[in-house]
Design an enzyme around this catalytic site. Structure first.
Site, PDB file in Angstrom:
ATOM      1  N   ASP A  98      37.928  42.794  36.025  1.00 15.73           N
ATOM      2  CA  ASP A  98      38.467  43.507  37.182  1.00 15.73           C
ATOM      3  C   ASP A  98      39.287  42.588  38.079  1.00 15.73           C
ATOM      4  OD1 ASP A  98      37.481  45.935  36.604  1.00 15.73           O
ATOM      5  OD2 ASP A  98      35.759  45.836  37.934  1.00 15.73           O
ATOM      6  N   LYS A 149      42.500  47.179  39.369  1.00 15.16           N
ATOM      7  CA  LYS A 149      43.588  47.899  40.003  1.00 15.16           C
ATOM      8  C   LYS A 149      43.892  47.279  41.347  1.00 15.16           C
ATOM      9  CE  LYS A 149      40.433  51.618  40.734  1.00 15.16           C
ATOM     10  NZ  LYS A 149      40.148  52.997  40.784  1.00 15.16           N
ATOM     11  N   MET A 181      34.481  47.786  51.451  1.00 12.17           N
ATOM     12  CA  MET A 181      35.759  48.525  51.436  1.00 12.17           C
ATOM     13  C   MET A 181      36.008  49.213  52.782  1.00 12.17           C
ATOM     14  SD  MET A 181      35.126  50.181  47.671  1.00 12.17           S
ATOM     15  CE  MET A 181      33.378  50.388  47.933  1.00 12.17           C
TER      16      MET A 181
HETATM   17  C1  LIG Z   1      34.685  48.029  44.678  1.00 10.38           C
HETATM   18  S1  LIG Z   1      33.678  47.077  45.749  1.00 10.38           S
HETATM   19  C2  LIG Z   1      32.876  46.042  44.569  1.00 10.38           C
HETATM   20  C3  LIG Z   1      31.626  45.417  45.087  1.00 10.38           C
HETATM   21  C4  LIG Z   1      30.964  44.497  44.079  1.00 10.38           C
HETATM   22  N1  LIG Z   1      30.474  45.235  42.938  1.00 10.38           N
HETATM   23  C5  LIG Z   1      29.823  43.703  44.700  1.00 10.38           C
HETATM   24  O1  LIG Z   1      28.666  43.892  44.331  1.00 10.38           O
HETATM   25  O2  LIG Z   1      30.124  42.876  45.571  1.00 10.38           O
HETATM   26  C6  LIG Z   1      34.873  46.007  46.461  1.00 10.38           C
HETATM   27  C7  LIG Z   1      34.512  45.575  47.862  1.00 10.38           C
HETATM   28  O3  LIG Z   1      33.503  44.573  47.829  1.00 10.38           O
HETATM   29  C8  LIG Z   1      33.688  43.683  48.912  1.00 10.38           C
HETATM   30  N2  LIG Z   1      33.906  42.330  48.367  1.00 10.38           N
HETATM   31  C9  LIG Z   1      33.834  41.953  47.091  1.00 10.38           C
HETATM   32  N3  LIG Z   1      34.008  40.621  46.963  1.00 10.38           N
HETATM   33  C10 LIG Z   1      34.206  40.147  48.202  1.00 10.38           C
HETATM   34  C11 LIG Z   1      34.435  38.854  48.737  1.00 10.38           C
HETATM   35  N4  LIG Z   1      34.505  37.765  47.977  1.00 10.38           N
HETATM   36  N5  LIG Z   1      34.582  38.736  50.081  1.00 10.38           N
HETATM   37  C12 LIG Z   1      34.515  39.813  50.883  1.00 10.38           C
HETATM   38  N6  LIG Z   1      34.288  41.056  50.435  1.00 10.38           N
HETATM   39  C13 LIG Z   1      34.133  41.227  49.119  1.00 10.38           C
HETATM   40  C14 LIG Z   1      34.891  44.172  49.690  1.00 10.38           C
HETATM   41  O4  LIG Z   1      34.444  45.043  50.694  1.00 10.38           O
HETATM   42  C15 LIG Z   1      35.653  44.917  48.626  1.00 10.38           C
HETATM   43  O5  LIG Z   1      36.530  45.867  49.179  1.00 10.38           O
END
Ligand SMILES: C[S@@+](CC[C@H](N)C(=O)[O-])C[C@H]1O[C@@H](n2cnc3c(N)ncnc32)[C@H](O)[C@@H]1O
Length: 260
Positions: A38, A60, A174
């Site tokens: 991803d 995406k 998000m």
């Molecule tokens: C589709 S979700 C996926 C979450 C992922 N499965 C998890 O457990 O962290 C995507 C969101 O996770 C958060 N996110 C993921 N990685 C991040 C990071 N390194 N720093 C800040 N926010 C993060 C943000 O809010 C982003 O918009």
């Protein structure tokens, strides 16, 4: 076609720092023939994929090319049937806002064996690296993980009354695009505007940026600091502890005038 398909490994890559991969994730990556990954998987983690393995981008970026979910599901099934060792690599944890469960259900429906390898979710990673414990005795008796964004075109309609609890830490995934609405709805539902709030962009990486502010000022701070995805919002008393516990990269000065 093989009689018995090989398993698909749905693996959490954690929030960015490659040292936060689990030992199991690391082993599976090194044994993989194909890695389907991803957008949130960091380059430094992709560097750990052996040069001989095929990498397939399935992520995406808003309005850019992406592989529709149906196509990803089909791809995983056909990789399993081809007998190759396939890793489906996802940012954070596959079962937290990661659609890992949707992919696993599809595999299950098609009699493809699979394993789920948990990863460090963004809230655990960002909290730790920003010095924000998600619970703390006397400050937060619990934590809630909430999405701040609904499927395309669907209005964000959360149970604001139940979320506006000063004893619970709220972690919003998000949430950047709806930060103004999130702040005003929570205040309207009774959470004080001076409740500590923070936002962490690219948490756990060398590019991490953190802002520390209040619920009322969060939208203005996010805008002034021009935070971009991926960013996580954390709201609750525990955010104040970052003033003492921050260790990775210091927070930006979030005085709205200073940022301006
Ligand atoms: C589709 S979700 C996926 C979450 C992922 N499965 C998890 O457990 O962290 C995507 C969101 O996770 C958060 N996110 C993921 N990685 C991040 C990071 N390194 N720093 C800040 N926010 C993060 C943000 O809010 C982003 O918009």
């Amino acid at each position: 076609m093989l009689e018995k398909p090989s398993p698909v490994y749905i693996v959490g890559a954690g929030p960015g720092d490659p040292e936060l991969l689990t030992v199991k994730a690391m082993r599976l990556l090194q044994e993989a023939d194909v890695v389907v990954y991803d957008r949130l998987v960091s380059d430094s983690i992709l560097d750990l994929v052996p040069p001989g393995a095929t990498r397939i981008f399935a992520g995406k970026a808003a309005r850019d090319h992406f592989m529709p979910q149906d196509e990803i599901n089909e791809l995983l099934v056909s990789l399993a049937k081809s007998g190759r060792s396939a890793v489906r690599l996802k940012g954070g944890d596959p079962f937290i806002f990661g659609r890992g469960s949707e992919e696993a259900l599809y595999l299950s429906k098609h009699n493809i064996p699979f394993e789920i390898v948990p990863g460090i979710t963004a809230s655990a990673g960002c909290g730790a690296y920003a010095g924000i414990p998600l619970t703390h005795r006397g400050m937060a008796t619990g934590v809630r993980f909430v999405t701040g964004h609904c499927r395309n075109g669907v209005h964000l309609d959360l149970n604001w009354k139940s979320l506006a609890d000063p004893d619970t830490t709220l972690v919003i995934y998000m949430g950047l695009i709806n930060v103004q609405k999130i702040s005003s709805e929570l205040i309207k539902a009774g959470l004080p505007a001076d409740t500590p709030a923070g936002a962490i962009e690219r948490g756990t990486t060398a590019d991490q940026r953190t802002i520390l502010t209040t619920l009322g000022e969060l939208p203005a701070c996010v805008e002034k600091a021009a935070l971009k995805a991926p960013s996580l919002l954390i709201i609750g008393r525990v955010v104040d502890l970052a003033n003492d516990l921050s260790w990775h990269i210091p927070a930006l000065d979030c005085n709205v005038e200073a940022l301006g």
